[in-house]
Design a protein around this motif. Structure first.
Motif, PDB file in Angstrom:
ATOM      1  N   LYS A 228       0.849  -1.188   0.000  1.00  0.00           N
ATOM      2  CA  LYS A 228       0.000   0.000   0.000  1.00  0.00           C
ATOM      3  C   LYS A 228       0.887   1.241   0.000  1.00  0.00           C
ATOM      4  N   TYR A 256      -9.477   6.271   1.457  1.00  0.00           N
ATOM      5  CA  TYR A 256      -8.764   5.187   0.765  1.00  0.00           C
ATOM      6  C   TYR A 256      -8.384   4.085   1.769  1.00  0.00           C
ATOM      7  N   GLN A 258      -8.385   0.892   1.723  1.00  0.00           N
ATOM      8  CA  GLN A 258      -7.699  -0.298   1.209  1.00  0.00           C
ATOM      9  C   GLN A 258      -6.339   0.018   0.601  1.00  0.00           C
ATOM     10  N   ASP A 259      -6.032   1.280   0.467  1.00  0.00           N
ATOM     11  CA  ASP A 259      -4.823   1.658  -0.272  1.00  0.00           C
ATOM     12  C   ASP A 259      -3.788   2.411   0.565  1.00  0.00           C
ATOM     13  N   ASN A 314       6.002   4.039  -1.520  1.00  0.00           N
ATOM     14  CA  ASN A 314       5.056   3.519  -2.510  1.00  0.00           C
ATOM     15  C   ASN A 314       4.719   2.059  -2.197  1.00  0.00           C
ATOM     16  N   LYS A 315       3.949   1.403  -3.050  1.00  0.00           N
ATOM     17  CA  LYS A 315       3.493   0.039  -2.769  1.00  0.00           C
ATOM     18  C   LYS A 315       4.638  -0.970  -2.742  1.00  0.00           C
ATOM     19  N   LEU A 337      -2.278   7.844  -4.312  1.00  0.00           N
ATOM     20  CA  LEU A 337      -3.381   6.927  -4.030  1.00  0.00           C
ATOM     21  C   LEU A 337      -4.337   6.777  -5.214  1.00  0.00           C
ATOM     22  N   LYS A 338      -4.261   7.701  -6.150  1.00  0.00           N
ATOM     23  CA  LYS A 338      -5.200   7.637  -7.274  1.00  0.00           C
ATOM     24  C   LYS A 338      -4.735   6.646  -8.338  1.00  0.00           C
TER      25      LYS A 338
END
Length: 338
Positions: A228, A256, A258-259, A314-315, A337-338
């Motif tokens: 995430k 957000y 979930q993110d 970042n993820k 996040l977008k």
């Protein structure tokens, strides 16, 4: 015999009174002082090099304060004033140090009583007259000329590491110089190791895996941010901008869920105050608060030495942003996040 006994005990009492008036007994270190423009309040004190564990409190009454601590060797203490500014005091067994100044102009206070405190006071007064670029040069010069001094260890950390604008390259150079002059000093070795690690903890680097215990007593790790967008931030109940950032992170998390993954570190000296604020504001993510202020291990390991401070990943777990201003938090993190 009676006359001799009276003379003997009178002499002994006189010697005892003389010794007690000269300073602390045995291995005790004594700190005393008086500050104008403060009637009462509390100072926190902690050690950066193991004099004791945790935080002590110094009570101020009518502008005066006194503090004693048993010491077996020389240590560095950090005083935290009501405005949460900090000042180093070098403590030695059997010594006494005195502080004088004005609570509204803490940068100009004087700390005297030992050679190390005298040196730092004189240097600090000189630094107050210099521009920020000149300060770094003057501090580096002092360290180069005094590589084995306990004062230099504090200065290296204060001006090149534990600052909003660290200079890890210069810190590495100075640490190497100090270690060469004093190769058996474990504190310098530890600081150099920390500097080497923090230098790699920059933009586009992978976030190191660090574990901690949150306010609920649960083990947490920075690894849980991976997958995430992750945010690690510092805050304190006494710092409005940091609390504003927490509120904006809360809005983003609701938008957000979930993110976005969050971990925050509260730098209050009182864990109960931190718990009350977390409950009041309904912060639904792990909050680390051990009452150790800037000595909190996660703070030291990540280099988050100011309030507010922030690391964004970042993820993939790569550091992509740092220290976003409060008014740009939603915009900058929202883009990720977008």
């Amino acid at each position: 015999m009676k006359h001799w006994g009276i003379s003997y005990w009178g002499l002994a009492l006189g010697c005892l009174l003389l010794l007690s008036s000269c300073g602390p007994e045995g291995d005790k270190f004594r700190l005393s002082g008086r500050l104008r423009n403060i009637n009462q309040g509390d100072f926190f004190v902690y050690s950066t090099d193991g004099a004791f564990v945790g935080i002590d409190t110094i009570k101020v009454r009518n502008g005066r304060f006194s503090y004693e601590k048993e010491m077996r060797k020389d240590f560095t203490l950090m005083l935290v004033f009501p405005n949460f500014s900090e000042q180093a005091v070098f403590a030695s067994p059997g010594e006494e140090v005195e502080i004088k100044g004005d609570a509204t102009h803490l940068r100009e206070m004087t700390i005297y009583g030992t050679d190390e405190n005298d040196e730092l006071t004189k240097l600090r007064i000189r630094l107050n007259k210099l521009t920020p670029p000149e300060v770094a040069g003057e501090v580096a010069k002092f360290i180069e000329e005094n590589p084995t001094s306990i004062v230099s260890i504090h200065l290296l950390d204060r001006y090149f590491v534990s600052t909003k604008t660290p200079d890890y390259t210069e810190a590495q150079r100075l640490a190497a110089l100090m270690l060469k002059a004093n190769p058996d000093n474990g504190q310098i070795r530890k600081l150099k190791k920390q500097i080497d690690g923090l230098k790699n903890n920059r933009l586009q680097a992978m976030l190191p895996i660090i574990t901690a215990t949150d306010l609920k007593g649960q083990k947490i790790t920075t690894a849980q941010l991976k997958g995430k967008v992750g945010v690690i931030s510092t805050w304190a109940t006494w710092n409005y901008p940091s609390m504003d950032i927490q509120r904006k992170l809360q809005k983003l998390q609701k938008k957000y869920p979930q993110d976005l993954s969050l971990i925050s570190i509260c730098l209050d000296g009182n864990k109960q105050e931190c718990k009350k604020r977390v409950e009041r504001d309904s912060l639904q993510w792990p909050v680390v608060c051990d009452g150790l202020l800037f000595q909190t291990p996660m703070v030291q390991q990540l280099g988050l030495f100011v309030v507010p401070a922030m690391i964004v990943t970042n993820k993939q777990g790569k550091i992509v942003a740092q220290d976003i201003e409060a008014n740009k938090v939603e915009e900058e993190i929202g883009k990720l996040l977008k």
